[in-house]
Scaffold this motif. Structure first.
Motif, PDB file in Angstrom:
ATOM      1  N   ALA A 119      66.699  46.029  74.267  1.00 22.09           N
ATOM      2  CA  ALA A 119      66.784  46.462  75.667  1.00 22.09           C
ATOM      3  C   ALA A 119      66.153  45.372  76.520  1.00 22.09           C
ATOM      4  CB  ALA A 119      66.038  47.775  75.865  1.00 22.09           C
ATOM      5  N   ALA A 120      66.878  44.919  77.547  1.00 19.68           N
ATOM      6  CA  ALA A 120      66.329  43.819  78.343  1.00 19.68           C
ATOM      7  C   ALA A 120      66.839  43.839  79.771  1.00 19.68           C
ATOM      8  CB  ALA A 120      66.679  42.474  77.700  1.00 19.68           C
ATOM      9  N   PRO A 121      65.933  44.024  80.724  1.00 21.17           N
ATOM     10  CA  PRO A 121      66.270  43.756  82.120  1.00 21.17           C
ATOM     11  C   PRO A 121      65.973  42.285  82.389  1.00 21.17           C
ATOM     12  CG  PRO A 121      64.072  44.634  82.034  1.00 21.17           C
ATOM     13  CD  PRO A 121      64.538  44.487  80.598  1.00 21.17           C
ATOM     14  N   SER A 122      66.157  41.849  83.611  1.00 22.84           N
ATOM     15  CA  SER A 122      65.799  40.474  83.960  1.00 22.84           C
ATOM     16  C   SER A 122      64.281  40.294  83.826  1.00 22.84           C
ATOM     17  CB  SER A 122      66.262  40.169  85.378  1.00 22.84           C
ATOM     18  OG  SER A 122      65.862  41.197  86.259  1.00 22.84           O
TER      19      SER A 122
ATOM     20  N   VAL B 127      71.256  47.358  76.997  1.00 23.52           N
ATOM     21  CA  VAL B 127      70.969  47.093  75.586  1.00 23.52           C
ATOM     22  C   VAL B 127      71.818  45.908  75.124  1.00 23.52           C
ATOM     23  CG1 VAL B 127      71.084  48.024  73.251  1.00 23.52           C
ATOM     24  CG2 VAL B 127      70.361  49.493  75.149  1.00 23.52           C
ATOM     25  N   HIS B 128      71.150  44.888  74.600  1.00 25.24           N
ATOM     26  CA  HIS B 128      71.841  43.667  74.170  1.00 25.24           C
ATOM     27  C   HIS B 128      72.019  43.675  72.654  1.00 25.24           C
ATOM     28  CE1 HIS B 128      70.380  42.705  78.166  1.00 25.24           C
ATOM     29  NE2 HIS B 128      71.146  41.627  78.188  1.00 25.24           N
ATOM     30  N   ILE B 129      73.227  43.352  72.224  1.00 20.58           N
ATOM     31  CA  ILE B 129      73.499  43.266  70.786  1.00 20.58           C
ATOM     32  C   ILE B 129      74.096  41.890  70.475  1.00 20.58           C
ATOM     33  CG2 ILE B 129      73.765  45.753  70.405  1.00 20.58           C
ATOM     34  CD1 ILE B 129      76.790  45.452  70.652  1.00 20.58           C
ATOM     35  N   ALA B 130      74.013  41.504  69.184  1.00 20.48           N
ATOM     36  CA  ALA B 130      74.501  40.173  68.793  1.00 20.48           C
ATOM     37  C   ALA B 130      75.965  40.217  68.393  1.00 20.48           C
ATOM     38  CB  ALA B 130      73.649  39.628  67.650  1.00 20.48           C
ATOM     39  N   HIS B 131      76.395  41.354  67.816  1.00 20.06           N
ATOM     40  CA  HIS B 131      77.769  41.474  67.311  1.00 20.06           C
ATOM     41  C   HIS B 131      78.366  42.805  67.753  1.00 20.06           C
ATOM     42  CE1 HIS B 131      77.005  38.039  64.788  1.00 20.06           C
ATOM     43  NE2 HIS B 131      75.916  38.635  64.322  1.00 20.06           N
ATOM     44  N   LYS B 132      79.689  42.778  67.919  1.00 17.44           N
ATOM     45  CA  LYS B 132      80.412  43.990  68.300  1.00 17.44           C
ATOM     46  C   LYS B 132      80.121  45.142  67.334  1.00 17.44           C
ATOM     47  CE  LYS B 132      85.088  45.713  68.790  1.00 17.44           C
ATOM     48  NZ  LYS B 132      86.465  45.537  68.301  1.00 17.44           N
ATOM     49  N   SER B 133      79.978  44.843  66.056  1.00 18.26           N
ATOM     50  CA  SER B 133      79.809  45.900  65.045  1.00 18.26           C
ATOM     51  C   SER B 133      78.577  46.774  65.315  1.00 18.26           C
ATOM     52  CB  SER B 133      79.696  45.276  63.651  1.00 18.26           C
ATOM     53  OG  SER B 133      78.578  44.406  63.620  1.00 18.26           O
ATOM     54  N   GLN B 134      77.606  46.234  66.062  1.00 24.89           N
ATOM     55  CA  GLN B 134      76.379  47.007  66.325  1.00 24.89           C
ATOM     56  C   GLN B 134      76.580  48.138  67.334  1.00 24.89           C
ATOM     57  OE1 GLN B 134      73.998  43.239  67.186  1.00 24.89           O
ATOM     58  NE2 GLN B 134      72.372  44.575  66.452  1.00 24.89           N
ATOM     59  N   ILE B 135      77.710  48.118  68.071  1.00 23.37           N
ATOM     60  CA  ILE B 135      77.824  49.094  69.165  1.00 23.37           C
ATOM     61  C   ILE B 135      78.116  50.506  68.647  1.00 23.37           C
ATOM     62  CG2 ILE B 135      80.301  48.874  69.716  1.00 23.37           C
ATOM     63  CD1 ILE B 135      79.512  49.005  72.695  1.00 23.37           C
TER      64      ILE B 135
END
Ligand code: AMP
Ligand code: MG
Length: 339
Positions: A140-143, A66-74
């Motif tokens: 969510a992103a695989p290659s 799971v890819h996020i843009a900012h730490k705060s999203q985790i």
């Protein structure tokens, strides 16, 4: 129809609004990251995430990052963020490192292949960050390749594999690292590296103390802790043989001489030519070689190579450990020691 959008500079960011909206509403978008191109879907939308597996032909038991843009999203995605995770996020993120923590209920089971843990990463690539931020959801992103093939490090590679299977392909040029992220499991003691990648074992251990490393040359025959580890990956169509160590030149010449009827392509670690074979120079450092490996494998296939021979003269450690891991899987363990 896939739509291709080229983003070269921050002034092009307005073009990310349409793919960001598509992502948020359940469509698939391929985008560049510093590791490899990702095939993204809204991580909170189980139906959208399922379509990733279909598009790639990916086994359902291989979980996604799971890819996020900012730490705060985790904080909404996981049960707790232990001190080691905070340190990694504050020091090495954004960057090519993925942490595994216990998941919250907002993450659908399809993302984690039914597991209780989730893998999270903040990509450093500014296009990826901007896209995820504009989408307003974790992605969510695989290659972005067909499962089993070499990972995509250029938009061209994504087009080869996923044309018409995604709504948008964002072209952001070549990936700067070229190998996938390091995956570190923070739910075990000591934390364990499940996949070597762009951030080395040494860097992680210096930051958080003892870390169980991933041994260079570990094969898929060992029991998989991370489900994805049991699948053959990164494989070109051509047969492949890797020459490890400094004394590769004679061994490669002999192999070429012994197979006169077939098209041979040699991946070189620096400028070199071989009589009777095409060559692709992947670069004289482990960093350059890592950046170029997957593109070189696809180029060799597209040039009609029957056999790919690869020079691999680097000592392991740092990114070379990740390079060994990928190239060993690419060749199915067909490695010759040249000392
Ligand atoms: P890819 O997205 O193609 O780079 O693959 C993602 C990698 O992360 C795979 O090797 C997965 O097995 C691994 N991964 C993702 N989530 C988890 C998890 N919860 N536990 C262990 N490994 C994971
Ligand atoms: Mg992959």
């Amino acid at each position: 129809m896939s739509k291709v959008i080229t983003v070269k500079k921050p002034q092009d960011f307005y073009q990310l609004d349409a793919p960001a909206e598509a992502l948020a509403s359940g469509e698939l978008v391929a985008f560049p990251t510093e590791t490899v191109y990702g095939l993204g879907a809204n991580a909170l939308d189980a139906f959208a995430v399922k379509s990733i597996f279909t598009a790639k032909g990916r086994p359902q038991d291989n979980p996604l990052i799971v890819h996020i843009a900012h730490k705060s999203q985790i904080y909404e995605l996981v049960k707790s963020v232990p001190p080691a995770a905070e340190k990694i996020l504050d020091t090495l993120a954004p960057g090519p490192v993925t942490i595994i923590l216990e998941k919250n209920d907002v993450i659908p089971d399809v993302v984690t292949a039914g597991g209780k843990t989730v893998a999270v990463r903040i990509p450093e690539n500014y296009i990826a960050q901007e896209l995820i931020a504009r989408a307003g959801v974790p992605v969510a992103a695989p290659s972005a390749n067909t499962s089993g093939k070499p990972s995509p490090t250029k938009a061209e590679h994504v087009k080869e594999d996923l044309w018409d299977k995604v709504s948008y392909i964002i072209d952001g040029g070549s990936c700067s690292v070229g190998l996938e992220s390091t995956v570190i499991d923070l739910t075990v003691t000591p934390p364990a590296i499940l996949r070597p990648g762009g951030i080395s074992h040494e860097e992680l251990a210096a930051l958080i103390g003892e870390v169980r490393g991933y041994k260079s040359g570990d094969s898929d025959t060992t029991a998989p802790k991370s489900p994805g580890m049991k699948y053959r990956h990164y494989a070109p169509k051509a047969k492949m043989k890797v020459f490890k160590g400094q004394a590769f030149e004679e061994a490669i010449k002999e192999t070429i001489a012994a197979t006169p009827q077939v098209n041979v392509c040699v991946l070189t670690a620096g400028e070199r030519t071989y009589q009777g074979a095409k060559t692709i120079n992947c670069g004289a450092t482990p960093e350059e070689y890592s950046k170029n490996l997957f593109d070189a494998l696809r180029t060799a296939d597209n040039q009609g190579a029957d056999i790919i021979l690869a020079e691999l003269p680097f000592p392991s450690g740092g990114i070379a450990t990740a390079l060994y891991n990928r190239i060993y899987k690419s060749c199915g363990g067909n490695v010759v020691l040249c000392k």
